[in-house]
Design a protein around this motif. Structure first.
Motif, mmCIF file in Angstrom:
data_model
loop_
_atom_site.group_PDB
_atom_site.id
_atom_site.type_symbol
_atom_site.label_atom_id
_atom_site.label_comp_id
_atom_site.label_asym_id
_atom_site.label_seq_id
_atom_site.Cartn_x
_atom_site.Cartn_y
_atom_site.Cartn_z
ATOM 1 N N ARG A 151 0.756 -1.107 0.033
ATOM 2 C CA ARG A 151 -0.017 0.121 0.044
ATOM 3 C C ARG A 151 1.061 1.390 0.110
ATOM 4 O O ARG A 151 0.204 2.350 -0.149
ATOM 5 N N HIS A 152 1.953 1.087 0.431
ATOM 6 C CA HIS A 152 3.001 2.322 0.275
ATOM 7 C C HIS A 152 3.827 2.498 -0.905
ATOM 8 O O HIS A 152 4.449 3.587 -1.422
ATOM 9 N N THR A 153 3.630 1.671 -1.949
ATOM 10 C CA THR A 153 4.458 1.811 -3.184
ATOM 11 C C THR A 153 3.701 2.676 -4.266
ATOM 12 O O THR A 153 2.653 3.124 -4.164
ATOM 13 N N ARG A 154 4.861 2.788 -5.398
ATOM 14 C CA ARG A 154 4.251 3.742 -6.385
ATOM 15 C C ARG A 154 4.642 3.294 -7.575
ATOM 16 O O ARG A 154 3.885 3.612 -8.686
ATOM 17 N N ASN A 155 5.555 2.494 -7.970
ATOM 18 C CA ASN A 155 5.984 1.871 -9.139
ATOM 19 C C ASN A 155 6.658 0.688 -9.179
ATOM 20 O O ASN A 155 6.769 0.022 -8.234
ATOM 21 N N MET A 156 6.885 -0.091 -10.227
ATOM 22 C CA MET A 156 7.211 -1.352 -10.630
ATOM 23 C C MET A 156 8.093 -1.252 -11.955
ATOM 24 O O MET A 156 7.595 -0.564 -13.077
ATOM 25 N N ARG A 157 9.012 -1.988 -11.795
ATOM 26 C CA ARG A 157 10.131 -2.093 -12.980
ATOM 27 C C ARG A 157 9.835 -3.347 -13.838
ATOM 28 O O ARG A 157 10.278 -4.346 -13.383
ATOM 29 N N CYS A 158 9.633 -3.038 -15.003
ATOM 30 C CA CYS A 158 9.431 -4.267 -15.970
ATOM 31 C C CYS A 158 10.062 -3.986 -17.091
ATOM 32 O O CYS A 158 9.975 -3.062 -17.620
ATOM 33 N N ALA A 159 10.657 -5.066 -17.746
ATOM 34 C CA ALA A 159 11.281 -4.858 -18.923
ATOM 35 C C ALA A 159 10.085 -4.638 -20.179
ATOM 36 O O ALA A 159 9.276 -5.156 -20.018
ATOM 37 N N HIS A 160 10.709 -3.810 -21.231
ATOM 38 C CA HIS A 160 9.658 -3.826 -22.587
ATOM 39 C C HIS A 160 10.642 -3.254 -23.472
ATOM 40 O O HIS A 160 11.624 -2.507 -23.392
ATOM 41 N N ASP A 161 10.071 -3.536 -24.695
ATOM 42 C CA ASP A 161 11.023 -3.056 -25.751
ATOM 43 C C ASP A 161 10.740 -2.090 -26.693
ATOM 44 O O ASP A 161 11.389 -1.823 -27.680
ATOM 45 N N ALA A 162 9.299 -1.269 -26.243
ATOM 46 C CA ALA A 162 9.267 -0.328 -26.785
ATOM 47 C C ALA A 162 8.439 1.015 -25.806
ATOM 48 O O ALA A 162 8.147 0.240 -24.738
ATOM 49 N N ALA A 163 8.560 1.848 -26.063
ATOM 50 C CA ALA A 163 7.783 3.117 -25.470
ATOM 51 C C ALA A 163 6.409 2.687 -25.458
ATOM 52 O O ALA A 163 5.670 1.987 -26.183
ATOM 53 N N THR A 164 5.557 2.821 -24.305
ATOM 54 C CA THR A 164 4.049 2.583 -24.037
ATOM 55 C C THR A 164 3.579 4.170 -23.653
ATOM 56 O O THR A 164 4.271 4.927 -23.488
ATOM 57 N N GLU A 165 2.140 4.049 -23.280
ATOM 58 C CA GLU A 165 1.473 5.175 -22.825
ATOM 59 C C GLU A 165 2.276 5.583 -21.524
ATOM 60 O O GLU A 165 2.079 6.715 -21.009
ATOM 61 N N SER A 166 2.691 4.852 -20.682
ATOM 62 C CA SER A 166 3.211 5.071 -19.682
ATOM 63 C C SER A 166 4.656 4.913 -19.507
ATOM 64 O O SER A 166 5.212 5.063 -18.315
ATOM 65 N N ARG A 210 17.365 -13.728 -14.504
ATOM 66 C CA ARG A 210 17.048 -13.418 -15.852
ATOM 67 C C ARG A 210 15.530 -13.942 -16.351
ATOM 68 O O ARG A 210 14.920 -13.275 -17.038
ATOM 69 N N HIS A 211 15.270 -15.287 -15.556
ATOM 70 C CA HIS A 211 13.866 -15.573 -15.468
ATOM 71 C C HIS A 211 12.759 -14.481 -15.189
ATOM 72 O O HIS A 211 11.896 -14.273 -15.773
ATOM 73 N N MET A 212 13.124 -13.848 -14.105
ATOM 74 C CA MET A 212 12.122 -12.797 -13.586
ATOM 75 C C MET A 212 12.113 -11.704 -14.647
ATOM 76 O O MET A 212 10.987 -11.201 -14.905
ATOM 77 N N ILE A 213 13.268 -11.460 -15.188
ATOM 78 C CA ILE A 213 13.089 -10.121 -15.871
ATOM 79 C C ILE A 213 12.563 -10.376 -17.365
ATOM 80 O O ILE A 213 11.436 -9.929 -17.657
ATOM 81 N N ARG A 214 12.533 -11.700 -17.848
ATOM 82 C CA ARG A 214 11.987 -11.964 -18.845
ATOM 83 C C ARG A 214 10.364 -12.206 -18.581
ATOM 84 O O ARG A 214 9.570 -11.645 -19.410
ATOM 85 N N GLU A 215 10.020 -12.686 -17.514
ATOM 86 C CA GLU A 215 8.623 -12.639 -17.199
ATOM 87 C C GLU A 215 8.073 -11.408 -16.928
ATOM 88 O O GLU A 215 6.854 -11.104 -16.943
#
Ligand SMILES: Cc1cc2nc3c(=O)[nH]c(=O)nc-3n(C[C@H](O)[C@H](O)[C@H](O)COP(=O)(O)OP(=O)(O)OC[C@H]3O[C@@H](n4cnc5c(N)ncnc54)[C@H](O)[C@@H]3O)c2cc1C
Ligand code: SF4
Ligand code: SF4
Lengths: 385, 476
Positions: free
Chosen positions: B49-64, B92-97
């Motif tokens: 409940r205290h967080t604000r963001n999450m780090r995920c790998a992605h290959d292109a820009a998105t709306e966010s 590596r597995h986590m990052i892929r997922e």
């Protein structure tokens, strides 16, 4: 840690030492908290406007409070809302500040206290309006006319001459317009809005779109969170029905006035004619809308409500409902002997609505729209560097 | 509601991001799911409940997100912050997922804030929750409830029955609950001061816990005692310097102080102890919790003057102020002469330079130990200000070892038959030390989704055995 440090421990930081009211002081504290958090910045206009400031004197808080649409999202989304000891309840505190601000800007100032006792005031005004009209009708003609059956063009005016009606409503609307205009001036000065904002057409157009769509009553996109943390768009829908219903009724009256003066056509008009169609459609909206809003108010999370002004909110909603109800009843009953009394009651209610406009919830739309103009202007300045 | 006590397929312990992702994912696999959350409905979801963001790998820009953030770059960042102390295959597995997490989490009703709106300059690597972590949680709970997940609040699990690596039942308020599989997602042990004391000694009494009071590590302890393999260094955690006036628990993000670089930091003897201008703040803020923890009484004071006051956002508590350095020292309970001497010594060492808080500027000290290597400006313009700071613990890293299916490994290296873990409770698999903003939620989200799915398949008897087959089944 030294004791001195504990002595300075305070939950109420805030940015400015002096505020006119306790609610404003609390709003300052909250905006300071929110400004160091900013998790809600995507929810509505209040938080981005807050982020443009470091300190929150009263005028700025009044501006922010009038920008808030009370959607409730930031209460449910806040990790510090009660029972957390930081006690962050932005919707409720801004509602208090906003409601206080109406009284602050009112003209004449002597009537500021009316906002607090608004329910009673409206009731009295309505009773007075209705009584005055019935007596007026009866006095104009004898009782037989009041209770007689009148049909065809000019039927209404057999009870009270058109010019008399126009004079009465002209006077009361003029009064309302002047009082509201003076309130607007006071608001604009208090929030220290730049002169340029009010002549910036792009900002005005943006504000019209934002107000017209109730963009910020959507909890950041999913709907307002009125009863609990589950969003629903019901309040927005009911508000639209109310607002656009009101506007259609207004359009109906305006067309009728044009018919009368430009085309020489006298009311009542046939059911298929424009003023009646507009009035009927608008009137239905103005029945369902306020009823829905009232129900939503009933279901609202108690912690979100400024209970001191519930009377004002309810009175305004009730007046709109009554305006529509009496108008539609008049339409249904206009060929019967009840028409005279119904017309008197309807006009009395409308008269009271106008008379109380500058002293009740009606002004929320005006100040909120103006706050949106200022916001649009600020945003434009910011994005242009 | 199932009355037969064995009728749950999956029991999820916890109520945060990891638990809810697991519950939803298990439910979507057709399992009957029960979530046990120790807190009441308001405090549900502990640290999430205290967080604000999450780090995920992605290959292109998105709306966010303003631009691509490749798996490789994510991995390099992780290797850098952990100094290589990470299970590389698992990481590596986590990052892929994590790539599919961006859309998966959105499908569960969570909304992202469009790029640029964010206050941190992380718009490219991290996605921000619209309305913050509690909004995110509310959406997950809504979805879980709609799907038919059963949720119990004020349901702290106090005992687990485990036989030979096999979960049998859990005890809640005296009641025994059975299920065919378990997902442990009950957080770290950061709110357990006694446990922290085992490694930190009495100093831990002076730690403030930035998040929930409910992550006492009960489940972690029970699992370790039942023969589960431990992972991570028990002294490793995420800790920052926060306002000493913050409450013991749940002060959250707004008690964080970001003004270290603008002044000097002294301990209770009014002595400096570390280079305040070593690097840009986002790269250094997470070391100050440990630095302050190492000082006497675990207290320090950030001292700055009027010229710096407007360079950073005001925080929850106002700074303590005085018109003289001595006056300030008195208010702080420091020896006035000592603070005077430290400030004078610092001022004398400041070299001329061009101050610029946006870059590593050339304002530094000369001949001072420890030096201040950037943004060093004389502290001379009254009024003078101070923020008292203490170590603020975000979360601990000690955890249960897991494999790529989020399956808990027993001390002998064999996977448990029906126990899975996600979130803080297994963060140490990925985080040997250090931290990269937003990765806490990635660990919970990614492993939560996997754990829920695998637990459901285990419970329903259609879990593919062996890693090869299991890998084929990882698409959702
Ligand atoms: C102030 C702050 C800000 C943060 N900001 C971010 C951020 O922006 N991005 C990011 O990635 N990470 C952030 N983090 C870290 C992040 O909060 C955690 O990594 C993440 O929330 C962990 O999720 P979780 O589900 O494992 O644990 P939690 O969300 O803490 O959930 C654990 C749950 O288990 C329950 N529980 C504990 N014991 C029991 C028991 N015996 N029985 C039943 N239930 C139990 C607790 O009540 C709690 O609800 C932040 C942390 C803090 C404190
Ligand atoms: S309402 Fe709460 S979550 Fe939102 S910005 Fe303010 S303090 Fe942060
Ligand atoms: S109640 Fe809604 S409109 Fe008002 S500040 Fe909160 S999120 Fe914005």
């Amino acid at each position: 840690m030294s004791e001195a440090l504990f002595a300075e421990r305070t939950a109420t930081a805030g940015s400015v030492p002096n505020h006119a009211t306790a609610s404003l002081a609390e709003a300052d504290r909250l905006m300071t908290v929110c400004n160091s958090c900013r998790y809600c910045e995507g929810l509505c206009a209040v938080f981005p406007a807050m982020e443009m400031r470091r300190a929150f004197p009263d005028g700025d808080l009044n501006y922010l409070a009038n920008l808030c649409h009370n959607c409730g999202a930031c209460y449910w989304d806040c990790q510090f809302s009660p029972p957390h000891e930081f006690d962050v309840n932005v919707p409720k505190v801004l509602a208090k500040v906003r409601n206080d601000s109406y009284a602050h800007y009112v003209w004449p100032g002597a009537l500021a206290g009316v906002f607090a006792r608004n329910g009673l005031f409206i009731a009295l005004a309505a009773a007075f309006g209705v009584a005055a009209f019935i007596i007026g009708f009866a006095a104009w003609h004898d009782a037989a006319t009041l209770f007689g059956t009148h049909t065809g063009p000019g039927a209404f005016y057999r009870l009270m001459p058109h010019n008399t009606m126009v004079a009465l409503f002209g006077a009361v609307s003029l009064y309302a317009v002047v009082a509201i205009a003076l309130g607007i001036r006071a608001f604009w000065r208090d929030i220290a809005a730049p002169r340029a904002a009010i002549t910036d057409w792009a900002s005005i157009w943006q504000a019209v779109k934002d107000a017209g769509s109730l963009r910020y009553l959507d909890g950041g996109g999913v709907g307002c969170m009125n009863d609990d943390e589950k969003p629903s768009d019901a309040r927005r829908l009911y508000h639209h029905l109310t607002f656009y219903g009101f506007m259609l009724c207004f359009a109906a009256t305006s067309t009728a006035t044009l018919y009368h003066y430009l085309l020489g056509l006298e009311a009542p008009y046939p059911w298929y004619d424009l003023p009646v169609v507009l009035g009927t459609v608008g009137g239905i909206g103005l029945l369902i809308g306020p009823a829905g809003l009232l129900a939503a108010k009933w279901r609202r999370e108690p912690d979100l409500i400024d209970e001191t002004r519930l009377g004002m909110d309810v009175a305004f909603i009730a007046m709109l409902f009554l305006t529509s109800l009496t108008g539609l009843l008049l339409l249904v009953l206009r060929a019967t002997p009840a028409m005279g009394v119904m017309l008197a009651v309807h006009l009395g209610v409308v008269f009271a609505l106008f008379l109380t406009m500058p002293y009740g919830k009606f002004v929320h739309g005006i100040y909120r729209a103006l706050a949106l103009v200022r916001y649009a202007h600020e945003r434009r300045l910011e994005s242009h560097g | 509601m199932p009355s037969d006590e064995t009728s749950y397929d999956v029991l999820v312990i916890g109520g945060g991001n990891a638990a809810l992702c697991a519950a939803i994912s298990a439910r979507r696999e057709g399992a009957r799911v029960l979530v046990l959350e120790a807190s009441d409905a308001f405090w549900r979801g502990g640290n999430t409940r205290h967080t604000r963001n999450m780090r995920c790998a992605h290959d292109a820009a998105t709306e966010s997100l303003s631009g691509p953030y490749t798996e490789e770059e994510f991995f390099e960042d992780l290797m850098r912050v952990t100094k290589g102390r990470t299970d590389q295959d698992l990481a590596r597995h986590m990052i892929r997922e994590s790539k599919t997490m961006l859309t998966w989490i959105e499908e569960q009703g969570v909304r992202w804030q469009p790029s640029l709106g964010g206050t941190l300059s992380l718009g490219r690597t991290n996605s921000f929750f619209l309305g913050g972590g509690r909004a995110m949680l509310n959406a997950l709970y809504r979805t879980a409830e709609t799907l038919g997940v059963e949720i119990r609040y004020e349901a702290e699990v106090t005992a687990l029955e485990i036989a030979d690596g096999m979960f049998l039942s859990a005890t809640v308020n005296g009641e025994t609950l059975r299920a065919k599989a378990l997902v442990a997602a009950a957080g770290g042990f950061e709110s357990n001061i006694e446990w922290l004391k085992r490694y930190w000694g009495e100093a831990a009494e002076n730690f403030l816990i930035r998040g929930t009071r409910n992550n006492k590590g009960t489940i972690l302890r029970l699992l370790l005692d039942a023969g589960v393999q431990e992972v991570g260094d028990p002294t490793q955690c995420h800790a920052v310097a926060i306002d000493a006036r913050a409450p013991k628990y749940d002060g959250g993000i707004i008690t964080r102080l970001d003004c270290v670089v603008f002044g000097i930091v002294v301990n209770k003897h009014a002595q400096r102890f570390y280079d305040e201008g070593e690097d840009i703040w986002p790269k250094r803020y997470a070391i100050w919790g440990r630095l302050v923890a190492a000082q006497p009484d675990q207290i320090a004071y950030i001292i700055f003057d009027a010229s710096s006051l407007k360079l950073f956002m005001p925080s929850l508590f106002p700074p303590i102020s005085a018109s003289t350095i001595e006056g300030l020292a008195e208010k702080l309970g420091l020896e006035p002469a000592a603070l005077r001497e430290t400030v004078d010594g610092f001022n004398a060492a400041v070299q001329p330079g061009t101050f610029d808080d946006k870059v590593l500027d050339d304002c530094r000290t000369d001949g001072l130990d420890p030096p201040k290597t950037h943004w060093a400006r004389r502290i001379e313009e009254a009024p003078f200000y101070a923020y008292p700071v203490r170590p603020g613990i975000t979360f601990t890293y000690l955890g249960t070892r897991v494999n790529e299916e989020a399956q808990i490994l027993m001390a002998d290296g064999r996977p448990s038959a029906n126990m899975f873990a996600a979130g803080e409770i297994m963060a140490g698999n990925v985080l040997g030390e250090g931290y990269a903003a937003g990765i806490g939620m990635t660990i919970g989200g990614v492993f939560g989704r996997i754990a829920g799915r695998e637990a459901a398949r285990t419970a329903r008897g259609n879990r593919a055995q062996g890693t090869i087959a299991a890998k084929e089944a990882t698409d959702v």
